[in-house]
Design an enzyme around this catalytic site. Sequence first.
Site, PDB file in Angstrom:
ATOM      1  N   ASP A   9      -0.251   4.855  -2.518  1.00  0.00           N
ATOM      2  CA  ASP A   9       0.392   4.595  -1.249  1.00  0.00           C
ATOM      3  C   ASP A   9       1.597   5.543  -1.216  1.00  0.00           C
ATOM      4  OD1 ASP A   9       1.311   3.178   1.092  1.00  0.00           O
ATOM      5  OD2 ASP A   9       2.818   2.280  -0.215  1.00  0.00           O
ATOM      6  N   ASP A  11       4.755   5.418   1.376  1.00  0.00           N
ATOM      7  CA  ASP A  11       6.055   4.816   1.691  1.00  0.00           C
ATOM      8  C   ASP A  11       6.380   3.704   0.692  1.00  0.00           C
ATOM      9  OD1 ASP A  11       6.568   6.288   4.163  1.00  0.00           O
ATOM     10  OD2 ASP A  11       4.962   5.110   5.047  1.00  0.00           O
TER      11      ASP A  11
END
Length: 216
Positions: A9, A11
């Site tokens: 991922d 952020d």
Amino acid sequence: MKIRACIFDMDGVIVDTAKFHFKAWQRLADSLSIPFTETQNEQLKGVSRVDSLEKILTWGNIQLNNQKKLELMELKNKWYLDYVEGVDPSEMLPGVADFLKELKENDIKIALGSSSKNSILILEKLGIMHYFSAIIDGNKIHLSKPNPEVFLKGASDLGLKPDQCVVFEDAISGVEAAKDGGFHCVGVGNEDILQKADVVIESMKQASLELLKRFN
Ligand code: BG6
Ligand code: MG
């Protein structure tokens, strides 16, 4: 080693942009006089822009037409882009740069599995595009996390099965997506929040090849 790839991922795992998403949503909620807490923000992490707005409007019990929703999403993204303007490699979360290098040196593939439509911009600002063999982001998926689509597409682009990949996630929705898709999952952050992950590390400083071996 059975593990052939890590899917990250972005952020809140690679870069500390989660705080800027929070700031921008908070500003938008304020402008609509909707109370918005950090606990509510946890439910937005990993969730697409449109689904995040829908949740905020539901919390505020506000109904708007599609045109108005588009305007609000544009405004939120404008604020977000202002906040990330100055992002540079120093903004990478501690441990990420060393771990990417270690993976590359050991022939473990690297992919991105992010809900963000701004991911290329951010990866370029960080100067780490060259590490990624596959980039799946908000522009390439139809279903936002907690649906596993983003990670399944990443594994498929790499030519691997989910159980050959380890997903790194800081969001409840992302951990759910990884586990529902049949992936191994390392939660990055708070153990109490990311309970469904196979293992939780406090920071990416604890990510290592050694950690991946537990999934063999
Ligand atoms: C996720 C973030 O990575 O991307 C969410 O955790 C964000 O907070 C989502 O809403 C969509 O991002 P963007 O950049 O397309 O608005
Ligand atoms: Mg995240």
